[in-house]
Every structure is written in C-alpha cells, then in structure tokens.
Write an enzyme that holds these catalytic residues in place. Structure first.
Site, PDB file in Angstrom:
ATOM      1  N   ARG A  82       0.804  -1.190   0.020  1.00  0.00           N
ATOM      2  CA  ARG A  82      -0.166  -0.147   0.014  1.00  0.00           C
ATOM      3  C   ARG A  82       0.830   1.269  -0.059  1.00  0.00           C
ATOM      4  NH1 ARG A  82      -2.781  -3.892   2.507  1.00  0.00           N
ATOM      5  NH2 ARG A  82      -4.939  -4.147   2.155  1.00  0.00           N
ATOM      6  N   HIS A 107      -0.939  -2.611  -4.681  1.00  0.00           N
ATOM      7  CA  HIS A 107      -0.476  -3.460  -5.549  1.00  0.00           C
ATOM      8  C   HIS A 107      -0.441  -2.807  -6.833  1.00  0.00           C
ATOM      9  CE1 HIS A 107      -0.045  -6.403  -2.518  1.00  0.00           C
ATOM     10  NE2 HIS A 107      -1.207  -6.915  -2.724  1.00  0.00           N
ATOM     11  N   HIS A 178       2.990 -12.869  -5.537  1.00  0.00           N
ATOM     12  CA  HIS A 178       2.085 -13.223  -4.724  1.00  0.00           C
ATOM     13  C   HIS A 178       1.438 -14.470  -4.814  1.00  0.00           C
ATOM     14  CE1 HIS A 178      -1.476 -11.340  -2.353  1.00  0.00           C
ATOM     15  NE2 HIS A 178      -1.112 -10.519  -2.327  1.00  0.00           N
ATOM     16  N   ASP A 250      -1.450  -9.938   8.399  1.00  0.00           N
ATOM     17  CA  ASP A 250      -1.596  -9.224   7.188  1.00  0.00           C
ATOM     18  C   ASP A 250      -0.492  -7.970   7.374  1.00  0.00           C
ATOM     19  OD1 ASP A 250      -1.688  -8.209   4.614  1.00  0.00           O
ATOM     20  OD2 ASP A 250      -3.642  -7.899   4.912  1.00  0.00           O
ATOM     21  N   GLU A 314       5.308 -12.418   0.869  1.00  0.00           N
ATOM     22  CA  GLU A 314       5.679 -11.342  -0.224  1.00  0.00           C
ATOM     23  C   GLU A 314       6.811 -10.636   0.364  1.00  0.00           C
ATOM     24  OE1 GLU A 314       1.940  -9.259  -0.916  1.00  0.00           O
ATOM     25  OE2 GLU A 314       1.099 -10.685   0.375  1.00  0.00           O
TER      26      GLU A 314
HETATM   27  C1  BGC Z   1      -2.030  -7.730   1.173  1.00  0.00           C
HETATM   28  C2  BGC Z   1      -3.777  -7.706   1.680  1.00  0.00           C
HETATM   29  C3  BGC Z   1      -4.519  -7.616   0.492  1.00  0.00           C
HETATM   30  C4  BGC Z   1      -4.255  -8.967  -0.479  1.00  0.00           C
HETATM   31  C5  BGC Z   1      -5.016  -8.637  -1.794  1.00  0.00           C
HETATM   32  C6  BGC Z   1      -1.833  -8.750   0.269  1.00  0.00           C
HETATM   33  O1  BGC Z   1      -0.699  -8.809  -0.204  1.00  0.00           O
HETATM   34  O2  BGC Z   1      -1.194  -7.687   2.407  1.00  0.00           O
HETATM   35  O3  BGC Z   1      -3.980  -6.995   2.376  1.00  0.00           O
HETATM   36  O4  BGC Z   1      -5.792  -7.922   0.851  1.00  0.00           O
HETATM   37  O5  BGC Z   1      -2.711  -8.666  -0.823  1.00  0.00           O
HETATM   38  O6  BGC Z   1      -5.513  -9.940  -2.073  1.00  0.00           O
END
Ligand code: BGC
Length: 349
Positions: A82, A107, A178, A250, A314
C-alpha cells in the site's frame, strides 16, 4: 535438468492468446506460468511419501484470472503493497495513484503488473525470462520502467526469482510475488495448522487502513513473535489491535536491511510433511494469511477457497515507503539498476 513445455491457456476478451509454460525438474517438481500477469498457475511438489500435489491457489482456466482475483500467483508492481492515499512526492512533484483499496493505493493500481502481458522467453532449461515495459505515467507512476523477472526451477527443488528494473526518470519500485500457498496438497483445508517461523525481531504496525504508523515494533510478547515455529492458527484470533485491524496476519516483518540473501521464513505442514523456506535480499516480508478469502471463489479442481485457505510470503520493501522517510528507500533513479532476489525452497520433513 528441468524440461520446458508450453500449452495454450485461452484468450482474453479482446482475443489475445495466453500461453502457459511449464518447467519440470528431475524430481518431478513442476511450475507453470502464464504470460498474463506472470502468474504462477500451478506448483507441484511431493509430500513426504512422494505424492506430487499442487501447493498454490488459482483457477483451472484463464477466465478466473480475468475476473477480479486477489492476485493469485501474480507478479505485483510497480509498487507491491500500500501507498497512503495513493500519493507520494519525488523532487517536489506529487504523483497521484489509484485509490483502489479503502482510499489507499494497493499493488500497483487498477491495472498493475498482475494484469498486463509479459513477454516470456525460455532462457535455458528450467528458466523463464519475463519482460515488460511499464510506460511513463502508467497507473500514475513516473518513468518508463523496463522490468525483467526470471523464474528458475532448480533440481534442488528451489524456485529462484530475480527481479531487475531500470528507469529513465526517478520513480519508486517495489516488486513482489503473490502466490497463495497451501502445503496440504491440492488445498485440502485451511492453513491454520501450518507451523510458521519468521526470522525477524520486529514488524511494521499499521493503522485501520493498513498503512504503517511509522514505528517498527518488537515482536517479543506479541502474537507476532514467530521466531520459533508456531501454528498459524494458535494466536491469529487473539485480542490484539493489530490483528483486529487486519482481520488476522497481514503485516510486514522486518528483515536485515543488508542486500545479502537471508533466510526469512520457514513454513511446515505436519500432515503432508511439506516445508517451504524463503530466502531474500529484501528488507521485509509480508505474511498474509488469506483473511479476505471468504468462500466466494471456487478455484482449481472445484475447491472453494474459504477463510484462510492460503498464505502469502511477499518479499518486499515496507508498505508506504515512498511516504515514510525512516524506511529503506524504494526510489530508483536513471542509471541505477533495481535488482532483488527471492528463493522459495520446497522440501519435506
Ligand atoms: C495484502 C492484503 C490484500 C491482499 C489482496 C496482500 O498482499 O497484504 O492486505 O488484501 O494482498 O489479495
């Protein structure tokens, strides 16, 4: 030596054909990748009795990936994670990005690197080279960015990912991968019994909208202490403000900021015996436990992906680094080469 093969993987709405490339090593471990999003569609590894099963979430066909997917298996960029309010400033100029997640940028935006076509070349046995030119101001980011990602499957059952990028204008870059892993094999149940170790003393606390507060917090005495392997489900529902904000794990854990490759994480699934080790040159690792999976997605082999059916590791820079001057920098200038390495190693116990 790994062998390579390809097969058609459907067409996009505007008729562009997608190809799936599969690498298979001498142990029968295999990795499949498509040129859309650089997505890893399948990753097949043996359990402790030698049974080969798929350990990543995804779809059986392209159609699933073309709908909204939670970034299953994709390359994420130009900025993974983010950026607060979708804004950052470079040399006095403010850039505005898509606010595609709760008013924040996530992302890479609406059409990030997970939704573009990558040019794939076979770069020898067991190795694929993916390239993409992200044009100046694409998704609001300055600079023409030439990106190269290589996926290599070794005979030691490692997936080695190398990321390289160069720009013609100062910009920010934070590339990551991811995949959602589920080491039970063919996704038999949630990941709460998996035992995770994260080799880190500190994590990055966030606000309600999952933007870093700016501090780095000691994991000691918190549910974020994974210095010793612990079942993921043991503390994820603890009364803890950070867990409540994110609906579970997360968060980004802090690794050493040296550029050398370091051991970041180990995850073990007791029933299958599968082990995943992660090594990286990056200063952080986001451990996301599929808190936003809610049973609304039916994936490969008809499996419904319920709450916490997959976890992501990640490797990346910390979230919102462009606005957090105390965090390691994600700026890339013309003449510099962005280069990072991450290895996912598969074994059994
Ligand atoms: C993030 C999550 C997000 C997800 C999306 C992850 O990399 O940390 O917050 O909801 O990606 O699928």
């Amino acid at each position: 030596m790994a062998t390579n093969s390809t097969r058609p993987f459907g067409k996009t709405a505007d008729g562009q054909p997608v190809t799936e490339y599969t690498l298979t090593n001498k142990n029968g471990v295999s990795l499949s990748v498509i040129n859309y999003g650089g997505i890893i569609t399948r990753l097949v590894t043996p359990d402790r009795s030698g049974v080969q099963e798929d350990i990543v979430l995804g779809y059986d066909s392209l159609a699933g990936y073309l709908k909204t997917t939670p970034y299953f298996g994709a390359i994420v960029g130009r900025y993974g994670n983010r950026i607060a309010n979708g804004k950052f400033t470079l040399d006095g100029q403010t850039y505005s990005l898509a606010q595609n997640n709760n008013g924040q940028h996530l992302h890479g935006g609406v059409k990030g690197f997970d939704k573009v076509f990558w040019n794939i070349q076979e770069a020898g046995r067991g190795k694929l080279k993916l390239t993409y030119l992200s044009k100046d101001m694409e998704e609001g980011y300055p600079g023409n960015l030439n990106v190269e990602v290589t996926y290599e499957l070794t005979d030691d059952n490692e997936l080695k990912i190398a990321y390289t990028a160069t720009t013609d204008k100062k910009t920010v870059v934070n590339l990551t991968h991811h995949s959602y892993f589920n080491l039970t094999g063919n996704v038999k149940r949630d990941i709460l019994d998996h035992e995770a170790a994260l080799y880190s003393d500190k994590f990055v606390p966030v606000t309600k909208v999952l933007i870093p507060t700016g501090e780095l917090k000691d994991v000691a005495g918190t549910p974020f202490d994974f210095r010793k392997a612990t079942a993921i489900g043991l503390r994820t529902n603890d009364k803890d403000q950070q867990l409540e904000f994110a609906g579970g794990y997360d968060h980004c854990w802090v690794l050493s900021s040296s550029d050398s490759i370091k051991h970041a994480a180990t995850v073990y699934e007791p029933a299958s015996g599968r082990v995943l080790d992660v090594y990286t040159t990056e200063p952080g690792i986001q451990f996301y436990c599929g808190n936003f999976l809610d049973g609304s997605i039916t994936g490969k082999r008809g499996v419904v992906y319920k709450h916490r059916f997959g976890f992501c590791l990640e490797t990346e820079h910390f979230p919102d680094s462009p606005n957090q001057k105390s965090f390691p920098s994600t700026e890339l200038k013309p003449g510099e080469v962005y280069k990072t390495y991450t290895t996912y190693k598969f074994s059994v116990r």
